[in-house]
Write a protein that holds these residues in place. Structure first.
Motif, mmCIF file in Angstrom:
data_model
loop_
_atom_site.group_PDB
_atom_site.id
_atom_site.type_symbol
_atom_site.label_atom_id
_atom_site.label_comp_id
_atom_site.label_asym_id
_atom_site.label_seq_id
_atom_site.Cartn_x
_atom_site.Cartn_y
_atom_site.Cartn_z
ATOM 1 N N ALA A 1 -7.185 -69.999 7.545
ATOM 2 C CA ALA A 1 -8.261 -70.988 7.655
ATOM 3 C C ALA A 1 -9.251 -70.862 6.499
ATOM 4 O O ALA A 1 -9.680 -71.859 5.907
ATOM 5 C CB ALA A 1 -8.982 -70.830 8.985
ATOM 6 N N LYS A 2 -9.616 -69.639 6.159
ATOM 7 C CA LYS A 2 -10.580 -69.413 5.076
ATOM 8 C C LYS A 2 -10.034 -69.928 3.742
ATOM 9 O O LYS A 2 -10.753 -70.552 2.962
ATOM 10 C CB LYS A 2 -10.908 -67.926 4.980
ATOM 11 N N LEU A 3 -8.752 -69.675 3.498
ATOM 12 C CA LEU A 3 -8.134 -70.165 2.270
ATOM 13 C C LEU A 3 -8.011 -71.684 2.297
ATOM 14 O O LEU A 3 -8.247 -72.366 1.285
ATOM 15 C CB LEU A 3 -6.765 -69.515 2.080
ATOM 16 N N ALA A 4 -7.668 -72.238 3.445
ATOM 17 C CA ALA A 4 -7.469 -73.691 3.562
ATOM 18 C C ALA A 4 -8.748 -74.456 3.237
ATOM 19 O O ALA A 4 -8.714 -75.454 2.493
ATOM 20 C CB ALA A 4 -6.986 -74.035 4.968
ATOM 21 N N VAL A 5 -9.901 -74.000 3.762
ATOM 22 C CA VAL A 5 -11.136 -74.757 3.540
ATOM 23 C C VAL A 5 -11.618 -74.651 2.090
ATOM 24 O O VAL A 5 -12.456 -75.454 1.656
ATOM 25 C CB VAL A 5 -12.263 -74.323 4.509
ATOM 26 N N ASP B 1 -9.325 -87.829 2.168
ATOM 27 C CA ASP B 1 -9.104 -87.069 0.944
ATOM 28 C C ASP B 1 -8.153 -85.912 1.212
ATOM 29 O O ASP B 1 -7.279 -85.618 0.393
ATOM 30 C CB ASP B 1 -10.435 -86.525 0.405
ATOM 31 N N VAL B 2 -8.340 -85.260 2.354
ATOM 32 C CA VAL B 2 -7.524 -84.108 2.725
ATOM 33 C C VAL B 2 -7.240 -84.158 4.222
ATOM 34 O O VAL B 2 -8.136 -84.479 5.014
ATOM 35 C CB VAL B 2 -8.252 -82.765 2.426
ATOM 36 N N SER B 3 -6.013 -83.857 4.600
ATOM 37 C CA SER B 3 -5.705 -83.634 6.019
ATOM 38 C C SER B 3 -4.997 -82.298 6.154
ATOM 39 O O SER B 3 -4.255 -81.877 5.270
ATOM 40 C CB SER B 3 -4.835 -84.757 6.595
ATOM 41 N N PHE B 4 -5.256 -81.620 7.270
ATOM 42 C CA PHE B 4 -4.626 -80.337 7.545
ATOM 43 C C PHE B 4 -3.576 -80.535 8.628
ATOM 44 O O PHE B 4 -3.862 -81.057 9.707
ATOM 45 C CB PHE B 4 -5.663 -79.303 7.969
ATOM 46 N N THR B 5 -2.359 -80.126 8.320
ATOM 47 C CA THR B 5 -1.209 -80.348 9.188
ATOM 48 C C THR B 5 -0.699 -79.025 9.732
ATOM 49 O O THR B 5 -0.519 -78.065 8.983
ATOM 50 C CB THR B 5 -0.069 -81.028 8.403
ATOM 51 N N THR B 6 -0.467 -78.977 11.036
ATOM 52 C CA THR B 6 0.136 -77.799 11.635
ATOM 53 C C THR B 6 1.107 -78.245 12.718
ATOM 54 O O THR B 6 1.216 -79.432 13.027
ATOM 55 C CB THR B 6 -0.944 -76.847 12.196
ATOM 56 N N GLY B 7 1.830 -77.305 13.293
ATOM 57 C CA GLY B 7 2.806 -77.642 14.324
ATOM 58 C C GLY B 7 3.384 -76.382 14.933
ATOM 59 O O GLY B 7 3.192 -75.274 14.430
ATOM 60 N N ARG C 1 -2.169 -83.553 1.550
ATOM 61 C CA ARG C 1 -1.759 -83.014 2.848
ATOM 62 C C ARG C 1 -1.517 -81.515 2.698
ATOM 63 O O ARG C 1 -0.640 -81.094 1.946
ATOM 64 C CB ARG C 1 -0.494 -83.714 3.332
ATOM 65 N N ILE C 2 -2.274 -80.730 3.442
ATOM 66 C CA ILE C 2 -2.157 -79.281 3.379
ATOM 67 C C ILE C 2 -1.623 -78.765 4.714
ATOM 68 O O ILE C 2 -2.231 -78.987 5.765
ATOM 69 C CB ILE C 2 -3.516 -78.618 3.058
ATOM 70 N N GLY C 3 -0.477 -78.107 4.663
ATOM 71 C CA GLY C 3 0.096 -77.512 5.863
ATOM 72 C C GLY C 3 -0.495 -76.132 6.099
ATOM 73 O O GLY C 3 -0.717 -75.371 5.150
ATOM 74 N N ILE C 4 -0.774 -75.802 7.347
ATOM 75 C CA ILE C 4 -1.259 -74.474 7.715
ATOM 76 C C ILE C 4 -0.371 -73.963 8.844
ATOM 77 O O ILE C 4 -0.184 -74.629 9.858
ATOM 78 C CB ILE C 4 -2.747 -74.487 8.127
ATOM 79 N N ALA C 5 0.203 -72.780 8.646
ATOM 80 C CA ALA C 5 1.184 -72.281 9.616
ATOM 81 C C ALA C 5 1.135 -70.761 9.699
ATOM 82 O O ALA C 5 1.221 -70.078 8.676
ATOM 83 C CB ALA C 5 2.592 -72.727 9.232
ATOM 84 N N MET C 6 1.010 -70.240 10.913
ATOM 85 C CA MET C 6 1.129 -68.804 11.135
ATOM 86 C C MET C 6 2.585 -68.386 10.956
ATOM 87 O O MET C 6 3.508 -69.194 11.081
ATOM 88 C CB MET C 6 0.667 -68.465 12.546
ATOM 89 N N HIS C 7 2.793 -67.100 10.690
ATOM 90 C CA HIS C 7 4.142 -66.595 10.412
ATOM 91 C C HIS C 7 5.121 -66.873 11.542
ATOM 92 O O HIS C 7 6.297 -67.100 11.302
ATOM 93 C CB HIS C 7 4.097 -65.085 10.138
ATOM 94 N N ASP D 1 1.663 -81.379 0.255
ATOM 95 C CA ASP D 1 1.344 -81.028 -1.132
ATOM 96 C C ASP D 1 1.223 -79.517 -1.287
ATOM 97 O O ASP D 1 1.351 -78.998 -2.402
ATOM 98 C CB ASP D 1 0.031 -81.697 -1.537
ATOM 99 N N LEU D 2 0.979 -78.834 -0.173
ATOM 100 C CA LEU D 2 0.740 -77.395 -0.198
ATOM 101 C C LEU D 2 0.939 -76.859 1.207
ATOM 102 O O LEU D 2 0.619 -77.530 2.187
ATOM 103 C CB LEU D 2 -0.704 -77.127 -0.659
ATOM 104 N N LEU D 3 1.483 -75.639 1.312
ATOM 105 C CA LEU D 3 1.627 -74.973 2.604
ATOM 106 C C LEU D 3 0.995 -73.591 2.510
ATOM 107 O O LEU D 3 1.287 -72.821 1.597
ATOM 108 C CB LEU D 3 3.103 -74.853 2.989
#
Length: 255
Positions: free
Chosen positions: A84-88, A167-173, A202-208, A226-228
């Motif tokens: 989260a810290k890196l994403a923001v 401008d930016v969306s955060f994607t998870t699943g 579009r920035i993906g954020i995913a736990m291991h 664009d980035l994960l």
């Protein structure tokens, strides 16, 4: 110790720790690492776990219920906070940002910079409630049928989100792999695709534990990102398969 008894103990450890390493198991049970790898292969064939580079993670069902609210909307794990810290850090002043309803999305909120002017659009009543007193953030809540979770993902929400550009969306699943981004229901998947279509970045954020897994309903292609961002416990092989499709993957380190 019989092999079956050892495998039961491995499964117990896996349920407790959410990840095991073949080297550690070999030392723990005083057997060769090849024997442990055979155990893990057999257990994977039985659907009890999923092998990863150097170990195993819990087996995932195709369709899984989201975690309860007290976990989903908590403080987050060290790995989740690192992501989260890196994403923001990719957010800039006056950006219009979509933040969804996942547990990682909620953790993003406490890492948003104080006094940074933003417009945030969300489909989560919990996210909107957490932001409503931050005077420097204009918060918009997507309209539609409110689910017991406080999230809004129906047909009305899809139409509503098409009125915006982000401008930016955060994607998870629940699962993110080279096959795509996966969520629990087709309704949520359709909403995720609508958000993606309205986003410039579009920035993906995913736990291991989500990386490399698939699921029931597809919310988009991995190539749409664009980035994960994931954490340092992610399976290197899963990362390589995603990178092979041209997706930049960034590792967040918990300190």
């Amino acid at each position: 110790m019989f092999a079956e008894e050892r495998r039961e103990k491995i499964l117990t450890l896996l349920n407790e720790e959410k990840r095991v390493f073949a080297k550690d198991l070999a030392e723990r049970f005083q057997i060769s690492i090849d024997s442990i790898r055979r155990d893990l292969t057999i257990m994977e064939d039985q659907g009890l776990l999923k092998k990863t580079h150097g170990g195993a993670i819990p087996s995932t069902k195709v369709r899984q219920a989201p975690p309860p609210p007290e976990i989903r909307y908590g403080e987050g794990t060290p790995q989740g906070n690192a992501i989260a810290k890196l994403a923001v850090s990719y957010i800039r002043d006056n950006d219009t940002v979509f933040i969804g309803s996942g547990s990682l999305s909620y953790v993003l909120l406490k890492h948003l910079s104080d006094q940074m002017p933003l417009t945030v659009v969300t489909n989560s009543m919990r996210v909107a409630d957490a932001l409503k007193e931050r005077e420097w953030i204009d918060t918009y809540l997507i309209g539609g049928r409110v689910k017991p979770s406080g999230n809004i993902t129906d047909v009305l929400a899809n139409e509503f989100v098409r009125q915006f550009k982000f401008d930016v969306s955060f994607t998870t699943g629940g699962g993110i792999s080279e096959e795509g981004i996966f969520v629990a229901t087709p309704e949520v998947g359709a909403f995720g695709r609508a958000v993606s279509a309205a986003s410039r970045r579009r920035i993906g954020i995913a736990m291991h534990h989500s990386l490399g897994n698939e699921g029931f309903a597809k919310a988009g292609r991995i190539e749409d990102l664009d980035l994960l961002i994931t954490d340092e416990d992610a399976d290197p092989e899963a990362i390589e398969r995603i990178q092979a499709l041209g997706i930049k993957v960034v590792i967040a380190t918990a300190r």
